[in-house]
Scaffold this motif. Structure first.
Motif, short mmCIF file in Angstrom:
data_model
loop_
_atom_site.label_atom_id
_atom_site.label_comp_id
_atom_site.label_asym_id
_atom_site.label_seq_id
_atom_site.Cartn_x
_atom_site.Cartn_y
_atom_site.Cartn_z
N TRP A 140 46.20 29.06 -19.67
CA TRP A 140 47.08 27.94 -19.76
C TRP A 140 48.13 27.93 -18.97
N THR A 141 48.71 29.14 -18.41
CA THR A 141 49.75 29.34 -17.44
C THR A 141 49.44 28.57 -15.99
N ALA A 142 48.18 29.15 -15.64
CA ALA A 142 47.42 28.72 -14.29
C ALA A 142 47.24 27.16 -14.39
N LEU A 143 46.92 26.68 -15.61
CA LEU A 143 46.63 24.98 -15.96
C LEU A 143 47.89 24.46 -15.82
N GLN A 144 49.08 24.84 -16.45
CA GLN A 144 49.93 23.97 -16.22
C GLN A 144 50.83 24.11 -14.89
N ASN A 145 50.61 25.41 -14.24
CA ASN A 145 50.99 25.39 -12.80
C ASN A 145 50.09 24.17 -11.78
N THR A 146 49.01 24.04 -12.24
CA THR A 146 47.99 23.27 -11.61
C THR A 146 48.39 21.82 -11.72
N PHE A 147 48.59 21.51 -13.11
CA PHE A 147 49.08 20.00 -13.04
C PHE A 147 50.35 19.89 -12.68
N TYR A 148 51.37 20.67 -12.57
CA TYR A 148 52.51 20.48 -11.97
C TYR A 148 52.33 20.13 -10.56
N PHE A 149 51.63 21.03 -9.89
CA PHE A 149 51.23 20.83 -8.45
C PHE A 149 50.76 19.36 -8.21
N MET A 199 44.07 13.67 -5.71
CA MET A 199 44.18 14.45 -6.75
C MET A 199 43.15 15.42 -6.91
N ILE A 200 42.05 15.00 -6.54
CA ILE A 200 40.81 16.25 -6.75
C ILE A 200 41.32 17.33 -5.71
N GLY A 201 41.79 17.14 -4.53
CA GLY A 201 42.18 18.31 -3.74
C GLY A 201 43.17 19.00 -4.36
N TYR A 202 44.37 18.44 -4.64
CA TYR A 202 45.27 19.04 -5.53
C TYR A 202 45.10 19.78 -6.56
N PHE A 203 44.02 19.38 -7.50
CA PHE A 203 43.81 20.27 -8.57
C PHE A 203 42.89 21.40 -8.26
N GLN A 204 42.49 21.52 -6.75
CA GLN A 204 41.82 22.72 -6.36
C GLN A 204 42.56 23.53 -5.71
N LEU A 205 43.91 23.79 -6.10
CA LEU A 205 45.06 24.21 -5.22
C LEU A 205 44.59 25.71 -5.36
N SER A 245 47.23 29.27 -9.77
CA SER A 245 46.53 28.29 -10.19
C SER A 245 45.02 28.36 -10.64
N VAL A 246 44.37 27.45 -11.25
CA VAL A 246 43.18 27.48 -12.00
C VAL A 246 41.98 28.18 -11.05
N VAL A 247 42.09 27.58 -9.82
CA VAL A 247 41.11 28.33 -8.66
C VAL A 247 41.56 29.51 -8.38
N LEU A 248 42.83 29.85 -8.31
CA LEU A 248 43.27 31.19 -7.87
C LEU A 248 42.76 32.10 -9.00
N MET A 249 43.20 31.83 -10.33
CA MET A 249 42.35 32.57 -11.34
C MET A 249 41.06 32.73 -11.43
N MET A 250 40.21 31.86 -11.30
CA MET A 250 38.97 31.90 -11.00
C MET A 250 38.38 32.77 -9.93
N TYR A 251 39.17 32.71 -8.80
CA TYR A 251 38.81 33.76 -7.55
C TYR A 251 38.88 35.06 -8.19
N GLU A 252 40.10 35.41 -8.79
CA GLU A 252 40.51 36.84 -8.99
C GLU A 252 39.59 37.16 -10.02
N VAL A 264 35.47 29.41 -15.82
CA VAL A 264 36.78 28.58 -15.42
C VAL A 264 36.37 27.51 -14.61
N ALA A 265 35.52 27.41 -13.61
CA ALA A 265 35.03 26.49 -12.75
C ALA A 265 34.62 25.16 -13.34
N PHE A 266 33.63 25.42 -14.45
CA PHE A 266 33.48 24.18 -15.26
C PHE A 266 34.50 23.63 -16.12
#
Length: 321
Positions: free
Chosen positions: A96-105, A252-258, A276-283, A297-299
């Protein structure tokens, strides 16, 4: 009165002959053309299927398993867990923290990037501007520059003590800011970097859209007494509607994939302020080797992006109706 022996009866007497319709020949040509088209498309479709749809399907199946580092050594160690990964994801505070940061970005950086791109396109496309090709090239260079090189330069710009940005702010009496070390300023710093790096691509798309607007519309509006702002509002913006929709969706698609910016600049910190959500997915996938959880996470991110895209299309449709 009988017919003459040996003579055939007359058909459609007095009517002009009907020319034959080449139905079979036309259908045959259509069939040959269709077959040729599929033959030309086949190599591309095979590659797309092998390297896109098949991996996506495999990742979807993976998201319903507990595939981890032990399953990498022996696939028999992977177990089917159903929706457990998705339920556990929804109970994870970091998500939820990563999702909030992604929406902010995305919600702050996306519109800002589009506005800067449109402003740059209007300036470069202006009649009074000379060397337009030079300016287009200069503004596009950041987009094609590798992020590692850009990050090195921007880390010096953001340095709390010796950075150029703090030096300029200090000249007007603003105290130094720890841009990358303060949770309040870390994400705005990432947004500023992303806007500077990516606006050149959208600028070229806007320039193409501006050049497609008929000049007669501006001349008619000028004769009617419309000001520059009125011409921009009532001529440029409506005529750029499809271009704006396209740029908004891809931005928007590109920025959601931060991912790259926080990974290189802050590694998700400070205090997870830029995770971000993608950074969390990578970790999850490549640091902790929880591949099944990372696929979930990806889906979830895919569903978020799909929903945001559909909202944009609906808003555009309502605006046009």
């Amino acid at each position: 009165m009988g017919t003459v022996a040996g003579a055939e009866p007359t058909v459609n007497a007095g009517l002009p002959p009907v020319p034959p319709v080449p139905v079979r020949r036309g259908r045959g040509r259509l069939r040959e053309t269709t077959r040729a088209g599929w033959l030309f498309l086949a190599p591309a479709l095979v590659l797309i299927g092998l390297f896109f749809f098949l991996p996506v399907l495999a990742a979807l199946v993976l998201s319903f398993t507990d595939y981890d580092i032990y399953a990498l050594g022996d696939a028999a160690n992977a177990r089917w867990v159903g929706l457990d990964n998705y339920l556990r994801l929804l109970r994870t505070p970091l998500f939820w923290t990563a999702l909030q940061n992604t929406f902010y970005f995305a919600l702050v950086g996306g519109p800002l990037s589009i506005a800067v791109s449109l402003a740059a396109a209007l300036l470069v496309n202006a009649k009074l501007v000379r060397f337009k090709g030079f300016f287009r090239t200069v503004y596009f260079i950041p987009f094609v520059t590798t992020l590692v090189a850009v990050a090195i330069v921007w880390r010096y710009l953001y340095h709390p003590q010796y950075g150029l940005l703090n030096y300029v702010l200090g000249a007007v009496g603003v105290p130094p800011i720890d841009w990358l070390g303060d949770p309040t300023w870390a994400m705005p710093a990432i947004i500023l970097l992303a806007v500077w790096k990516n606006f050149g691509y959208n600028m070229l798309i806007f320039i193409a859209g501006l050049q497609a607007i008929p000049e007669e519309l501006y001349e008619a509006a000028h004769l009617d007494g419309a000001s520059a702002w009125q011409r921009f509002r009532h001529v440029t913006i409506p005529m750029l509607g499809p271009t704006l929709l396209f740029v908004s969706v891809i931005t928007m698609i590109g920025y959601f994939q931060l991912f790259a910016e926080p990974y290189v600049m802050t590694q998700g910190g400070p205090l997870r302020a830029t995770t971000s959500v993608v950074l969390m997915m990578y970790e999850e996938g490549f640091r902790w080797w929880r591949m099944g959880f990372a696929a979930a996470v990806a889906f979830v991110l895919f569903l978020v992006i799909l929903a945001a895209t559909l909202v944009q299309f609906r808003v555009q449709r309502e605006r046009e109706s």
